[in-house]
Design a protein around this motif. Sequence first.
Motif, PDB file in Angstrom:
ATOM      1  N   TYR A 192       0.835  -1.203   0.000  1.00 31.64           N
ATOM      2  CA  TYR A 192       0.000   0.000   0.000  1.00 31.64           C
ATOM      3  C   TYR A 192       0.868   1.251   0.000  1.00 31.64           C
ATOM      4  N   HIS A 193       0.596   2.144  -0.909  1.00 28.66           N
ATOM      5  CA  HIS A 193       1.286   3.425  -1.075  1.00 28.66           C
ATOM      6  C   HIS A 193       2.733   3.292  -1.511  1.00 28.66           C
ATOM      7  N   GLU A 194       3.141   2.118  -1.969  1.00 32.52           N
ATOM      8  CA  GLU A 194       4.420   2.002  -2.645  1.00 32.52           C
ATOM      9  C   GLU A 194       4.222   2.348  -4.111  1.00 32.52           C
ATOM     10  N   LYS A 195       5.326   2.608  -4.814  1.00 34.29           N
ATOM     11  CA  LYS A 195       5.242   2.955  -6.222  1.00 34.29           C
ATOM     12  C   LYS A 195       4.460   1.886  -6.970  1.00 34.29           C
ATOM     13  N   TYR A 196       3.512   2.354  -7.786  1.00 31.95           N
ATOM     14  CA  TYR A 196       2.614   1.439  -8.493  1.00 31.95           C
ATOM     15  C   TYR A 196       3.361   0.746  -9.630  1.00 31.95           C
ATOM     16  N   ASN A 197       3.668  -0.528  -9.446  1.00 32.84           N
ATOM     17  CA  ASN A 197       4.441  -1.288 -10.415  1.00 32.84           C
ATOM     18  C   ASN A 197       3.525  -2.164 -11.264  1.00 32.84           C
ATOM     19  N   VAL A 198       3.572  -1.995 -12.578  1.00 31.37           N
ATOM     20  CA  VAL A 198       2.764  -2.822 -13.476  1.00 31.37           C
ATOM     21  C   VAL A 198       3.639  -3.741 -14.313  1.00 31.37           C
ATOM     22  N   HIS A 199       4.940  -3.637 -14.132  1.00 30.39           N
ATOM     23  CA  HIS A 199       5.862  -4.471 -14.891  1.00 30.39           C
ATOM     24  C   HIS A 199       6.387  -5.612 -14.010  1.00 30.39           C
ATOM     25  N   HIS A 200       6.646  -6.727 -14.641  1.00 30.75           N
ATOM     26  CA  HIS A 200       7.247  -7.883 -13.968  1.00 30.75           C
ATOM     27  C   HIS A 200       6.362  -8.433 -12.842  1.00 30.75           C
ATOM     28  N   LEU A 201       5.055  -8.301 -12.991  1.00 34.42           N
ATOM     29  CA  LEU A 201       4.152  -8.886 -12.008  1.00 34.42           C
ATOM     30  C   LEU A 201       3.992 -10.375 -12.281  1.00 34.42           C
ATOM     31  N   THR A 202       3.878 -11.150 -11.224  1.00 26.02           N
ATOM     32  CA  THR A 202       3.638 -12.579 -11.392  1.00 26.02           C
ATOM     33  C   THR A 202       2.168 -12.807 -11.739  1.00 26.02           C
ATOM     34  N   LYS A 203       1.870 -14.007 -12.145  1.00 23.18           N
ATOM     35  CA  LYS A 203       0.492 -14.354 -12.483  1.00 23.18           C
ATOM     36  C   LYS A 203      -0.423 -14.178 -11.271  1.00 23.18           C
ATOM     37  N   GLU A 204       0.069 -14.565 -10.099  1.00 20.50           N
ATOM     38  CA  GLU A 204      -0.722 -14.426  -8.875  1.00 20.50           C
ATOM     39  C   GLU A 204      -0.982 -12.960  -8.540  1.00 20.50           C
ATOM     40  N   GLN A 205       0.025 -12.131  -8.669  1.00 21.46           N
ATOM     41  CA  GLN A 205      -0.127 -10.702  -8.374  1.00 21.46           C
ATOM     42  C   GLN A 205      -1.129 -10.044  -9.318  1.00 21.46           C
ATOM     43  N   LYS A 206      -1.068 -10.379 -10.583  1.00 21.22           N
ATOM     44  CA  LYS A 206      -2.021  -9.839 -11.558  1.00 21.22           C
ATOM     45  C   LYS A 206      -3.440 -10.293 -11.234  1.00 21.22           C
ATOM     46  N   GLU A 207      -3.573 -11.555 -10.861  1.00 23.03           N
ATOM     47  CA  GLU A 207      -4.893 -12.095 -10.540  1.00 23.03           C
ATOM     48  C   GLU A 207      -5.461 -11.438  -9.287  1.00 23.03           C
ATOM     49  N   ASN A 208      -4.624 -11.195  -8.286  1.00 21.80           N
ATOM     50  CA  ASN A 208      -5.079 -10.534  -7.068  1.00 21.80           C
ATOM     51  C   ASN A 208      -5.582  -9.123  -7.364  1.00 21.80           C
ATOM     52  N   ARG A 209      -4.874  -8.416  -8.223  1.00 24.78           N
ATOM     53  CA  ARG A 209      -5.299  -7.071  -8.611  1.00 24.78           C
ATOM     54  C   ARG A 209      -6.620  -7.114  -9.386  1.00 24.78           C
ATOM     55  N   ARG A 210      -6.710  -8.066 -10.303  1.00 24.94           N
ATOM     56  CA  ARG A 210      -7.938  -8.190 -11.092  1.00 24.94           C
ATOM     57  C   ARG A 210      -9.123  -8.556 -10.214  1.00 24.94           C
ATOM     58  N   PHE A 211      -8.911  -9.436  -9.237  1.00 27.47           N
ATOM     59  CA  PHE A 211      -9.998  -9.863  -8.354  1.00 27.47           C
ATOM     60  C   PHE A 211     -10.520  -8.687  -7.536  1.00 27.47           C
ATOM     61  N   LEU A 212      -9.613  -7.913  -6.953  1.00 23.55           N
ATOM     62  CA  LEU A 212     -10.015  -6.739  -6.178  1.00 23.55           C
ATOM     63  C   LEU A 212     -10.759  -5.746  -7.061  1.00 23.55           C
ATOM     64  N   THR A 213     -10.217  -5.475  -8.235  1.00 28.52           N
ATOM     65  CA  THR A 213     -10.843  -4.518  -9.140  1.00 28.52           C
ATOM     66  C   THR A 213     -12.222  -4.977  -9.592  1.00 28.52           C
ATOM     67  N   SER A 214     -12.365  -6.262  -9.893  1.00 30.41           N
ATOM     68  CA  SER A 214     -13.656  -6.783 -10.362  1.00 30.41           C
ATOM     69  C   SER A 214     -14.725  -6.666  -9.281  1.00 30.41           C
ATOM     70  N   LEU A 215     -14.358  -6.913  -8.026  1.00 33.26           N
ATOM     71  CA  LEU A 215     -15.313  -6.794  -6.926  1.00 33.26           C
ATOM     72  C   LEU A 215     -15.814  -5.344  -6.793  1.00 33.26           C
ATOM     73  N   MET A 216     -14.887  -4.401  -6.910  1.00 30.37           N
ATOM     74  CA  MET A 216     -15.250  -2.992  -6.751  1.00 30.37           C
ATOM     75  C   MET A 216     -16.005  -2.464  -7.966  1.00 30.37           C
ATOM     76  N   LYS A 217     -15.587  -2.860  -9.157  1.00 30.03           N
ATOM     77  CA  LYS A 217     -16.276  -2.402 -10.367  1.00 30.03           C
ATOM     78  C   LYS A 217     -17.711  -2.905 -10.408  1.00 30.03           C
ATOM     79  N   ALA A 218     -17.936  -4.091  -9.869  1.00 31.81           N
ATOM     80  CA  ALA A 218     -19.292  -4.639  -9.845  1.00 31.81           C
ATOM     81  C   ALA A 218     -20.230  -3.776  -9.014  1.00 31.81           C
ATOM     82  N   GLN A 219     -19.668  -2.992  -8.090  1.00 34.31           N
ATOM     83  CA  GLN A 219     -20.470  -2.089  -7.261  1.00 34.31           C
ATOM     84  C   GLN A 219     -20.459  -0.656  -7.796  1.00 34.31           C
ATOM     85  N   GLY A 220     -19.887  -0.457  -8.980  1.00 35.41           N
ATOM     86  CA  GLY A 220     -19.918   0.861  -9.606  1.00 35.41           C
ATOM     87  C   GLY A 220     -18.717   1.737  -9.340  1.00 35.41           C
TER      88      GLY A 220
END
Length: 275
Positions: A192-220
């Motif tokens: 949290y509040h570290e530099k937002y890194n989008v490069h060299h993410l593992t499959k698990e890290q990408k999935e965790n981000r997508r899961f969080l985003t999908s839950l929030m987007k579903a609520q608008g």
Amino acid sequence: MGDFIRYNYVEILITIAIIAILIGLYYALRTKKNRFKAAYYWYLILYKLGLKKRISSVYTTRVHIKESYEHLVDLVKHPKIIINDDTVEHPVLLRKAVAIKIYNVADQLPDGVYLKIYKAFRSKLAVYNTWNEEIERVERENPNIGRAQLLSIVNSKVANPNSSMGGHETGGAVDIALCDINGNDMDYGTKYHEKYNVHHLTKEQKENRRFLTSLMKAQGFVKNPTQWWHFSYGDKMWAAYKGKKCGFYDSAEKEFEKMGYMRMIKTDISSANIK
């Protein structure tokens, strides 16, 4: 002449169409306001297509707000919500609709997964205090630093109270993460509040981000493209990324003396009919 038109009518029609389009664009874009709108929608389209990573703050900060006057409410306890006391401001306040959406997200979490609140409503006093503390810290660690460099460093760390209002001051933005029962965050590649890194993410890290985003987007909610933890609803950023004409959450502490209030939003705590 007739033969020329008969054999070249397709080219003539195309030329007429192009001229008509150019004339239409000239009249549509002749004002600065219309050119600004056109540029914004162009960037929005590029963002939606994945060709732009974010919409410039030039556009997001100029979104109009039609205040809804919805109250701030206390985020009452929920078995799936963990409050991070080190970063959140107490009492933990959000606009009523936002609080309900957060509870809806928490209700949908699978076993063993919890929702951690890092930041909710942020008062102007808290913004100023954090700013002054960071100024003092940087000055203390760098006694010979110039003012311009000092402000540059502090601006990169905390919100500037003299700049445009942030989403947290509206009560419509929230910083969150999914975690375990002990409050340990899922692996997002950065903390949290570290530099937002989008490069060299593992499959698990990408999935965790997508899961969080999908839950929030579903609520608008809309996610800040440069922060995996920041989501907003109803504020300027939300409106800009949704392509809305205006948002409906302004500052929850904005003085509005003509209406007889010291604050636009009554910040008395009310958790009735929330959970």
